[in-house]
Design a protein around this motif. Structure first.
Motif, PDB file in Angstrom:
ATOM      1  N   ILE A   9       0.836  -1.197   0.000  1.00 62.88           N
ATOM      2  CA  ILE A   9       0.000   0.000   0.000  1.00 62.88           C
ATOM      3  C   ILE A   9       0.875   1.252   0.000  1.00 62.88           C
ATOM      4  O   ILE A   9       0.604   2.214  -0.729  1.00 62.88           O
ATOM      5  CB  ILE A   9      -0.974  -0.016   1.196  1.00 62.88           C
ATOM      6  N   ILE A  25       0.653   4.058  -3.010  1.00 62.79           N
ATOM      7  CA  ILE A  25       0.419   5.495  -2.868  1.00 62.79           C
ATOM      8  C   ILE A  25       1.565   6.272  -3.509  1.00 62.79           C
ATOM      9  O   ILE A  25       1.365   7.225  -4.267  1.00 62.79           O
ATOM     10  CB  ILE A  25       0.278   5.858  -1.377  1.00 62.79           C
ATOM     11  N   ILE A  76       1.353   6.160  -7.375  1.00 68.32           N
ATOM     12  CA  ILE A  76       0.238   6.946  -7.902  1.00 68.32           C
ATOM     13  C   ILE A  76       0.615   8.426  -7.896  1.00 68.32           C
ATOM     14  O   ILE A  76       0.474   9.132  -8.895  1.00 68.32           O
ATOM     15  CB  ILE A  76      -1.039   6.690  -7.071  1.00 68.32           C
ATOM     16  N   VAL A  77       1.153   8.899  -6.760  1.00 67.63           N
ATOM     17  CA  VAL A  77       1.514  10.312  -6.666  1.00 67.63           C
ATOM     18  C   VAL A  77       2.635  10.639  -7.658  1.00 67.63           C
ATOM     19  O   VAL A  77       2.596  11.669  -8.330  1.00 67.63           O
ATOM     20  CB  VAL A  77       1.936  10.672  -5.228  1.00 67.63           C
ATOM     21  N   PHE A 136      -3.433   1.580  -8.433  1.00 64.30           N
ATOM     22  CA  PHE A 136      -4.793   1.893  -7.991  1.00 64.30           C
ATOM     23  C   PHE A 136      -5.450   0.624  -7.445  1.00 64.30           C
ATOM     24  O   PHE A 136      -6.107   0.651  -6.397  1.00 64.30           O
ATOM     25  CB  PHE A 136      -5.615   2.475  -9.148  1.00 64.30           C
ATOM     26  N   VAL A 143      -3.918  -0.199  -3.911  1.00 65.72           N
ATOM     27  CA  VAL A 143      -4.370   0.576  -2.743  1.00 65.72           C
ATOM     28  C   VAL A 143      -5.839   0.325  -2.428  1.00 65.72           C
ATOM     29  O   VAL A 143      -6.275   0.565  -1.315  1.00 65.72           O
ATOM     30  CB  VAL A 143      -4.127   2.105  -2.887  1.00 65.72           C
ATOM     31  N   THR A 144      -6.612  -0.173  -3.406  1.00 70.55           N
ATOM     32  CA  THR A 144      -8.006  -0.459  -3.088  1.00 70.55           C
ATOM     33  C   THR A 144      -8.213  -1.915  -2.667  1.00 70.55           C
ATOM     34  O   THR A 144      -9.053  -2.186  -1.808  1.00 70.55           O
ATOM     35  CB  THR A 144      -8.939  -0.130  -4.276  1.00 70.55           C
ATOM     36  N   PRO A 187      -6.569  -3.310   1.309  1.00 68.46           N
ATOM     37  CA  PRO A 187      -7.272  -3.113   2.586  1.00 68.46           C
ATOM     38  C   PRO A 187      -8.324  -4.185   2.865  1.00 68.46           C
ATOM     39  O   PRO A 187      -8.603  -4.487   4.020  1.00 68.46           O
ATOM     40  CB  PRO A 187      -7.931  -1.738   2.414  1.00 68.46           C
ATOM     41  N   VAL A 188      -8.887  -4.766   1.807  1.00 70.26           N
ATOM     42  CA  VAL A 188      -9.923  -5.776   2.024  1.00 70.26           C
ATOM     43  C   VAL A 188      -9.312  -7.017   2.662  1.00 70.26           C
ATOM     44  O   VAL A 188      -9.855  -7.576   3.626  1.00 70.26           O
ATOM     45  CB  VAL A 188     -10.619  -6.136   0.689  1.00 70.26           C
ATOM     46  N   SER A 205       2.618  17.073  -3.590  1.00 72.78           N
ATOM     47  CA  SER A 205       2.571  15.615  -3.649  1.00 72.78           C
ATOM     48  C   SER A 205       2.006  15.014  -2.369  1.00 72.78           C
ATOM     49  O   SER A 205       1.296  14.007  -2.401  1.00 72.78           O
ATOM     50  CB  SER A 205       3.973  15.047  -3.883  1.00 72.78           C
ATOM     51  N   ILE A 246      -1.783  14.921  -2.411  1.00 69.88           N
ATOM     52  CA  ILE A 246      -2.305  13.850  -3.268  1.00 69.88           C
ATOM     53  C   ILE A 246      -2.116  12.503  -2.577  1.00 69.88           C
ATOM     54  O   ILE A 246      -2.999  11.650  -2.584  1.00 69.88           O
ATOM     55  CB  ILE A 246      -1.603  13.844  -4.638  1.00 69.88           C
ATOM     56  N   GLY A 247      -0.945  12.336  -1.932  1.00 64.96           N
ATOM     57  CA  GLY A 247      -0.684  11.093  -1.217  1.00 64.96           C
ATOM     58  C   GLY A 247      -1.687  10.866  -0.101  1.00 64.96           C
ATOM     59  O   GLY A 247      -2.188   9.754   0.091  1.00 64.96           O
ATOM     60  N   THR A 279      -4.948   9.767  -1.510  1.00 65.67           N
ATOM     61  CA  THR A 279      -4.879   8.382  -1.960  1.00 65.67           C
ATOM     62  C   THR A 279      -4.984   7.437  -0.768  1.00 65.67           C
ATOM     63  O   THR A 279      -5.684   6.426  -0.811  1.00 65.67           O
ATOM     64  CB  THR A 279      -3.552   8.135  -2.702  1.00 65.67           C
ATOM     65  N   SER A 335      -7.777   4.601   0.109  1.00 70.59           N
ATOM     66  CA  SER A 335      -7.461   3.244   0.516  1.00 70.59           C
ATOM     67  C   SER A 335      -8.199   2.880   1.808  1.00 70.59           C
ATOM     68  O   SER A 335      -8.738   1.771   1.945  1.00 70.59           O
ATOM     69  CB  SER A 335      -5.944   3.141   0.696  1.00 70.59           C
ATOM     70  N   LEU A 337     -11.777   1.513   1.684  1.00 64.20           N
ATOM     71  CA  LEU A 337     -11.976   0.086   1.483  1.00 64.20           C
ATOM     72  C   LEU A 337     -11.797  -0.688   2.783  1.00 64.20           C
ATOM     73  O   LEU A 337     -12.469  -1.694   3.018  1.00 64.20           O
ATOM     74  CB  LEU A 337     -10.991  -0.425   0.426  1.00 64.20           C
ATOM     75  N   LEU A 338     -10.886  -0.212   3.653  1.00 62.61           N
ATOM     76  CA  LEU A 338     -10.698  -0.886   4.943  1.00 62.61           C
ATOM     77  C   LEU A 338     -11.971  -0.774   5.773  1.00 62.61           C
ATOM     78  O   LEU A 338     -12.526  -1.778   6.230  1.00 62.61           O
ATOM     79  CB  LEU A 338      -9.515  -0.275   5.698  1.00 62.61           C
ATOM     80  N   SER A 361     -14.905  -2.672   4.322  1.00 61.35           N
ATOM     81  CA  SER A 361     -14.913  -4.107   4.641  1.00 61.35           C
ATOM     82  C   SER A 361     -15.394  -4.346   6.062  1.00 61.35           C
ATOM     83  O   SER A 361     -16.171  -5.275   6.318  1.00 61.35           O
ATOM     84  CB  SER A 361     -13.503  -4.689   4.485  1.00 61.35           C
TER      85      SER A 361
END
Ligand SMILES: [Cu+2]
Lengths: 592, 194, 101
Positions: free
Chosen positions: A161, A165, A168-169, A196, A199-200, A203-204, B16, B19-20, B23, B27, B30-31, B34
């Motif tokens: 993760i 990140i 992506i940045v 992408f 990072v998505t 976490p699951v 940056s 943006i980080g 992001t 993320s 999703l945690l 769930s």
């Protein structure tokens, strides 16, 4: 430089190129370990009623083979390319967060070692790479096996993760002037899409593993049927992560192939925009197909139909890419270097793996194939024939840029053909073995099944692949001493990484280039690329190394060890180290 | 936090780190997604032990929810203060945010203790398992946020949090508001929709 | 990032807006808790509460996190994972039979 300071400079490095090399070397070492595990399994299965290893060891072998290849070999090998190539392709001096990048690497390395230490204490994970509940409960899996696996995966998730990140940045924010999104090389695009998904999706599985660890450590009921829990919750959460994960494994290789094929066809990639958009579509659609791994549990006709339909749909953007690569080669001036051979091999193998994949998108067919070697055949065609061939293609393609020497083409051809023939010999008969009824994950089979010959062929194929890998190691050794020195652009390729010397100077670009087209180094439509000046016009500030990222990573692994052994003090020491690391990291002067 | 990345040109003109942060927040969606999904999937499936209706204390949690909402207000006021270079009010609002966050955590500690006394534990049933892991993960996020805010406060007292460092406050703010937003969802889904 | 300071000015609403948003958030929370206690509302509780909570969510994200006025990139980066999370949650509720068509 003295050896100690040289090692120190690698430990504290924040240079994306060095981190890329570290990722590559470590991942290749894990690749060999995972391969060795496969070979032992194949020795055991070479004939019926064999006893090379016990059933218990066999369980550990297939679990660690899968886990290692997915999380410790293919993902970090892709990361090696992200690290080395992406900043060069977008015309940047480094990634957005160089220290976070080093941190990701050290967490990955230590997490991988952590998981493999389990062999030394005789408690290697043994419940499959998917770790289905409730086989993983403390009732059915006493001992540390599952704890090593669950905690190890959590640690690796942190690394992934953080890197996700970071990239992506980097791609969004550090592109050279004129490098619009739709001018980015496809490899960079696929990196963006992959990260992408990382990072998505991660976490699951983080949540699913937290539940598992709580069930095992604190006696919660997440996967406890007697308390009303549902073991399918694990399957859903795992595959919600697991299916996007297969795109994490394949998209980087697709990106590599999209660089190699145009270069050696002397043509721009056919349908650039379509390749990019189909990558994005895969990332979205990839979230809607996970239950095709679960048809056998009986989800009911509606769910089965929906997931069958989405699975068939996602074959379209995937198939589109295949047509694009073939159309790129069509009418091109083809040059079959080793890199190109691996890419073409990728296409061939991926088509076979894709076709068998679409076969089990249909629930009735899947019910026949699931848990047999047919499925093993399918995903090895896409993961070995796809990801691994793609990654080898990338290794031959970018090796001269990374090390300044060209890998031997003649040894490379041996490597390719041994791998290609070996892979088909290994995985093609598995289709039949599976359809004839041989189940996966079982340590032996009866002679009456009549599968001795086919299984022997599979084993011979596996050893041919191993030989191919040894030939590659030989190629590396030979090239190290006698390899031909590489020019800046030995393949006459089009992307920015080839505009700078091989190997690149620390600062990458003497001046940051301005990009005017998708193919900055190829002249087209009256556009002639101008070479960059040999030396930078002024001094370039480069960040120093930092030892706080590795310190922080060690903190995490110490905390993980505390969790594993149930020792509160070790865990607290690890967390303390982590906290000190983070504060020192945040407060140390570090100019990017 | 001490380096001036702002001197660098970036493709989007954005920092940056921001943006980080976004992001990372994506993320985190999703945690928590769930965790919340798991809570809902297991809702009413417990075979033993106390149920939501018997246990959850709506008046108490309404107050703690209000406290967390107000901490978000204090957080934006801290950002507004640091942006205009107002050191005093930066400190006041940062301290207020951290204090309100701590009050929220205090409520949660009280709530958890009371629940355990009433027989709802991690082990007793699915409600206990899912409830404590979900709200506990959220609470851990709040705790990290409080530490972050206190660190910023220390930096302010060291004279290292001027308007040129407003982004450091903004990043902490994004994290803090996100944790607040997660609580908005949890409050509705767990407490009110029993 | 020479354009940054100017960008900041327009991105961040003033103290007045913050106070108004906080007021609205408080009122919505009061309505939520109130609705919970009104027996007549029981049948409608789920859609009403979900709408109110979504409104609060949007207000905090839009104003306190400045997503309403900030660079559109942030909206994309946040919305994509959020939508995936919501879609996954809804799908799981269907698959586990918690909700049905
Ligand atoms: Cu799948």
């Amino acid at each position: 430089m003295r050896l100690r300071s040289r090692i120190w400079s690698w430990v504290t490095t924040t240079d994306h190129k060095r981190i890329g090399i570290l990722y590559g070397v470590s991942a290749f070492a894990f690749f060999l370990v995972g391969g060795l595990e496969a070979l032992i399994m194949r020795l055991q299965l070479a004939s019926s009623d064999n006893s090379v290893v016990s059933a218990e060891t066999f369980n550990e072998l297939f679990t660690m083979h899968g886990t290692t290849m997915v999380f410790l070999a293919v993902m970090p090998l892709s990361a090696a390319f992200f690290n080395f190539v992406v900043p060069l392709q977008i015309g940047a001096r480094d990634v957005a967060f160089p220290r976070l990048n080093a941190f990701s690497y050290w967490v990955f390395l230590l997490g991988g070692l952590f998981m493999n230490v389990s062999f030394l204490v005789g408690a290697a994970p043994n419940t499959g790479w998917f770790g289905y509940a409730n086989l993983t409960s403390s009732q059915f899996s006493p001992g540390l096996h599952v704890d090593f696996w669950a905690i190890g995966l959590q640690v690796l998730g942190i690394a992934s993760i953080a890197a996700g990140i970071n990239f992506i940045v980097t791609i969004v924010n550090l592109r050279a002037p004129g490098m619009r999104l739709m001018r980015m090389p496809v490899f960079t695009w696929m990196t963006l899409v992959t990260q992408f998904i990382v990072v998505t999706a991660f976490p699951v599985i983080t949540a699913a593993l937290v539940f598992l660890m709580f069930d095992r450590t604190f006696g919660t009921n997440f996967y406890v049927v007697a308390a009303g829990g549902d073991v399918l919750l694990w399957q859903h959460l795992f595959w919600l992560f697991g299916h996007p994960e297969v795109y994490i494994l394949i998209l980087p290789a697709m990106g590599i192939v999209s660089e190699v094929i145009p270069t050696f066809s002397r043509k721009p990639l056919f349908g650039y925009a379509v390749v990019v958009y189909s990558g994005l579509l895969i990332a979205i659609l990839g979230w809607g197909v996970w239950a095709h791994h679960m048809f056998q549990v009986g989800l009911g006709p509606i769910a089965d139909s929906v997931f069958a339909a989405t699975t068939m749909l996602i074959a379209i953007p995937t198939g589109v890419k295949i047509f694009n690569w073939i159309a790129t080669m069509w009418g091109g001036k083809l040059n079959f270097t080793t890199a190109m051979l691996f890419s073409v091999g990728f296409i061939a193998m991926f088509i076979i793996g894709g076709l068998s994949g679409v076969m089990h998108s249909s629930p009735p067919a899947d019910l026949q194939q699931t848990d047999t070697y047919f499925v093993v055949a399918h995903f090895h065609y896409v993961l070995v024939g796809g990801s691994v061939l793609g990654l080898f293609s990338g290794i031959y393609y970018w090796w001269p840029k990374v090390f300044g020497r060209l890998l031997s083409e003649s040894i490379g051809k041996w490597h390719f053909w041994l791998t290609m023939i070996g892979a088909n010999l290994t995985f093609f008969p598995m289709h039949f073995v599976g359809l004839l009824g041989m189940p996966r994950r079982v340590y032996t089979y009866d002679v009456a099944l009549g599968l001795d010959t086919l299984n022997l062929v599979v084993t011979i194929g596996a050893f041919a692949m191993a030989l191919g890998t040894l030939v590659f190691v030989g190629n590396v050794c030979w090239t190290w001493r006698k390899g031909e020195a590489a020019t800046a652009n030995p393949w006459d390729a089009a992307m920015l990484e080839w505009a700078i010397p091989s190997p690149p100077p620390v600062y990458n670009f003497s001046v940051i280039p301005t990009v005017k087209s998708r193919l900055p180094l190829w002249s087209e439509d009256g556009y002639e690329p101008k070479p960059l000046p040999e030396d930078p016009p002024g001094p370039i500030h480069l960040p120093d190394g930092s030892y706080w990222p590795p310190v922080t990573a060690v903190g995490i692994i110490v905390a993980a060890t505390g969790l594993l052994t149930g020792s509160l003090w070790v865990a607290l020491a690890g967390i303390g180290m982590l906290v000190v690391g983070i504060y020192a990291w945040a407060l140390e002067p570090f100019e990017v | 936090m001490t380096h001036a990345e702002a001197t660098h040109r970036t493709s989007t003109g954005l920092d940056s780190r921001k943006i980080g942060m976004w992001t990372f927040i994506g993320s985190e969606c999703l945690l928590f997604g769930s965790l919340i999904s798991t809570y809902l999937v297991y809702h009413g499936k417990s075979v033993a032990g106390p149920t939501t209706r018997e246990i959850l204390n709506i008046p108490l949690t309404s107050i703690s929810t209000f406290v967390l909402l107000m901490s978000s207000l204090a957080m934006v006021l801290a950002l507004a203060a640091v942006t205009r270079g107002d050191t005093l009010w930066t400190r006041v609002w940062l301290a207020t945010t951290a204090a309100l966050g701590s009050v929220f955590l205090g409520f949660q500690v009280y709530e958890f203790t009371a629940f355990v006394h009433e027989g709802l534990t991690l082990q007793v049933n699915l409600f206990g398992s899912t409830f404590f892991v979900l709200t506990g993960t959220h609470g851990a996020h709040v705790a990290v946020g409080v530490l972050w805010l206190l660190s910023l406060l220390v930096r302010s007292f060291q004279g290292k949090l001027g308007p040129e460092k407003a982004l450091n406050v903004e990043l902490a703010g994004l994290y803090w508001h996100f944790v607040d937003v997660v609580w908005i969802v949890i409050f509705t889904v767990v407490y009110l929709l029993q | 990032m020479s354009e940054q300071p100017q960008h900041h000015e327009q991105a961040h609403p003033g103290v007045g807006t913050y106070l108004t948003v906080a007021g609205v958030l408080t009122v919505i929370t009061l309505v939520e808790v109130g609705a919970f206690y009104v027996p007549a509302f029981q049948g409608w509780l789920a859609p009403v509460l979900l709408t109110l909570s979504a409104t609060k969510f949007v207000l905090v994200v839009g104003f306190f996190m400045h997503l309403k006025t900030d660079h559109h990139l942030f909206r994309v980066i946040f919305a994509a994972p959020l939508l995936i999370a919501v879609a996954v949650a809804v799908a799981l509720l269907f698959l586990f039979g918690v909700v049905a068509l």
